[in-house]
Design a protein around this motif. Sequence first.
Motif, mmCIF file in Angstrom:
data_model
loop_
_atom_site.group_PDB
_atom_site.id
_atom_site.type_symbol
_atom_site.label_atom_id
_atom_site.label_comp_id
_atom_site.label_asym_id
_atom_site.label_seq_id
_atom_site.Cartn_x
_atom_site.Cartn_y
_atom_site.Cartn_z
ATOM 1 N N ILE A 43 -6.088 12.093 2.301
ATOM 2 C CA ILE A 43 -5.809 13.534 2.185
ATOM 3 C C ILE A 43 -6.602 14.287 3.255
ATOM 4 C CG2 ILE A 43 -6.301 15.553 0.701
ATOM 5 C CD1 ILE A 43 -5.453 13.723 -1.633
ATOM 6 N N ALA A 44 -5.867 15.134 3.984
ATOM 7 C CA ALA A 44 -6.525 15.942 5.018
ATOM 8 C C ALA A 44 -6.539 17.428 4.647
ATOM 9 C CB ALA A 44 -5.820 15.745 6.355
ATOM 10 N N LYS A 64 -1.401 9.733 -5.310
ATOM 11 C CA LYS A 64 -2.485 10.516 -5.910
ATOM 12 C C LYS A 64 -2.196 10.982 -7.335
ATOM 13 C CE LYS A 64 -0.673 14.671 -3.876
ATOM 14 N NZ LYS A 64 -0.532 15.379 -2.654
ATOM 15 N N ARG A 114 10.596 5.067 7.214
ATOM 16 C CA ARG A 114 9.867 4.800 8.451
ATOM 17 C C ARG A 114 10.883 4.791 9.581
ATOM 18 N NH1 ARG A 114 5.969 5.644 5.551
ATOM 19 N NH2 ARG A 114 4.073 4.372 5.464
ATOM 20 N N ARG A 118 0.840 -1.203 0.000
ATOM 21 C CA ARG A 118 0.000 0.000 0.000
ATOM 22 C C ARG A 118 0.867 1.242 0.000
ATOM 23 N NH1 ARG A 118 -0.645 4.105 2.358
ATOM 24 N NH2 ARG A 118 0.957 3.384 3.814
ATOM 25 N N CYS A 119 0.557 2.157 -0.867
ATOM 26 C CA CYS A 119 1.223 3.455 -0.795
ATOM 27 C C CYS A 119 0.288 4.518 -1.354
ATOM 28 C CB CYS A 119 2.584 3.436 -1.483
ATOM 29 S SG CYS A 119 2.565 3.019 -3.202
ATOM 30 N N SER A 120 0.595 5.753 -1.022
ATOM 31 C CA SER A 120 -0.268 6.869 -1.401
ATOM 32 C C SER A 120 0.252 7.454 -2.711
ATOM 33 C CB SER A 120 -0.222 7.938 -0.300
ATOM 34 O OG SER A 120 -0.621 7.378 0.931
ATOM 35 N N ILE A 168 -11.143 12.562 6.801
ATOM 36 C CA ILE A 168 -10.166 12.312 5.731
ATOM 37 C C ILE A 168 -10.926 12.059 4.429
ATOM 38 C CG2 ILE A 168 -9.944 9.776 5.866
ATOM 39 C CD1 ILE A 168 -6.855 11.900 6.061
HETATM 40 C C1 LIG Z 1 -4.182 11.531 8.391
HETATM 41 C C2 LIG Z 1 -3.431 11.678 7.091
HETATM 42 C C3 LIG Z 1 -3.498 12.870 6.406
HETATM 43 C C4 LIG Z 1 -2.842 13.005 5.178
HETATM 44 N N1 LIG Z 1 -2.992 14.165 4.472
HETATM 45 C C5 LIG Z 1 -2.377 14.288 3.282
HETATM 46 C C6 LIG Z 1 -2.563 15.468 2.507
HETATM 47 O O1 LIG Z 1 -3.286 16.374 2.887
HETATM 48 N N2 LIG Z 1 -1.915 15.547 1.321
HETATM 49 C C7 LIG Z 1 -1.120 14.533 0.862
HETATM 50 O O2 LIG Z 1 -0.555 14.657 -0.217
HETATM 51 N N3 LIG Z 1 -0.940 13.405 1.569
HETATM 52 C C8 LIG Z 1 -1.546 13.250 2.748
HETATM 53 N N4 LIG Z 1 -1.391 12.090 3.478
HETATM 54 C C9 LIG Z 1 -0.548 11.006 2.966
HETATM 55 C C10 LIG Z 1 0.757 10.884 3.744
HETATM 56 O O3 LIG Z 1 1.621 11.931 3.390
HETATM 57 C C11 LIG Z 1 1.373 9.504 3.447
HETATM 58 O O4 LIG Z 1 0.506 8.506 3.948
HETATM 59 C C12 LIG Z 1 2.758 9.350 4.093
HETATM 60 O O5 LIG Z 1 3.676 10.203 3.487
HETATM 61 C C13 LIG Z 1 3.295 7.934 3.969
HETATM 62 O O6 LIG Z 1 3.339 7.539 2.622
HETATM 63 P P1 LIG Z 1 2.612 6.213 2.125
HETATM 64 O O7 LIG Z 1 1.134 6.387 2.420
HETATM 65 O O8 LIG Z 1 2.881 6.139 0.643
HETATM 66 O O9 LIG Z 1 3.177 5.074 2.878
HETATM 67 C C14 LIG Z 1 -2.055 11.935 4.674
HETATM 68 C C15 LIG Z 1 -2.011 10.723 5.378
HETATM 69 C C16 LIG Z 1 -2.700 10.581 6.555
HETATM 70 C C17 LIG Z 1 -2.642 9.253 7.281
#
Ligand SMILES: Cc1cc2nc3c(=O)[nH]c(=O)nc-3n(C[C@H](O)[C@H](O)[C@H](O)COP(=O)(O)O)c2cc1C
Length: 187
Positions: A122-123, A14, A169, A10-12, A144
């Motif tokens: 995204i917050a 967007k 991490r 899993r990774c973020s 979120i």
């Molecule tokens: C509560 C929360 C709020 C977050 N808000 C944002 C955000 O506003 N914009 C964004 O680009 N990423 C946001 N993220 C993504 C985090 O930056 C990301 O989960 C973190 O860097 C770790 O990367 P990964 O999810 O790829 O493991 C958010 C993640 C969480 C858990």
Amino acid sequence: METLDAIRKRCSLKNHLSDRPVEPEKLRAVLQAACLAPSARNLQPWRFVVVQGKEAVQSLVDAAIFGPSTVIRQAPVIIVVCARPGDDVTIDGKEYYLFDVGLAVENLLLAATDLGLVTHPIASFNEAALKRLLHIPAEFRVVIVTPLAYPLEGSYDEAAAERLRQRTRRDLKEVAYFNRWEEREPA
Ligand SMILES: Cc1cc2nc3c(=O)[nH]c(=O)nc-3n(C[C@H](O)[C@H](O)[C@H](O)COP(=O)(O)O)c2cc1C
């Protein structure tokens, strides 16, 4: 996919969302996974507003999402996660509703990964605008937002591999203690 595999993969991402529609059964499966999360006194304080369809998604994103996160306007589905602070258990002054919602959201993210879908919590959003546009009652908070999408063909795989390579991490030694605070695992 095994649970640990989904956790590792899993990774973020967007910036790598396809506009390919997500099948209703997959959407349902990720929401059901979210709802299987544990919660204090089983109060299940989470609510999900699912926004789908190009126009609905784009106008929501344009009105309520900030800065670089507006790239999620590409997604076929946006899930807006809400909770009512009153629906919670407070123990020693700690309100557990955000904790409960976090558990549900992690389930959702992992289920999406398992189904080959991309998410990105995204917050950075305008909560008042989201509430107004989605008719979310005043007593609820938006916690979120995440897109739910297929990975963008041609760019996702490389981006994901790079993100996982670059992933930082805290070392386990920094965060996990044994028997007492700051006592490290025996060698
Ligand atoms: C509560 C929360 C709020 C977050 N808000 C944002 C955000 O506003 N914009 C964004 O680009 N990423 C946001 N993220 C993504 C985090 O930056 C990301 O989960 C973190 O860097 C770790 O990367 P990964 O999810 O790829 O493991 C958010 C993640 C969480 C858990």
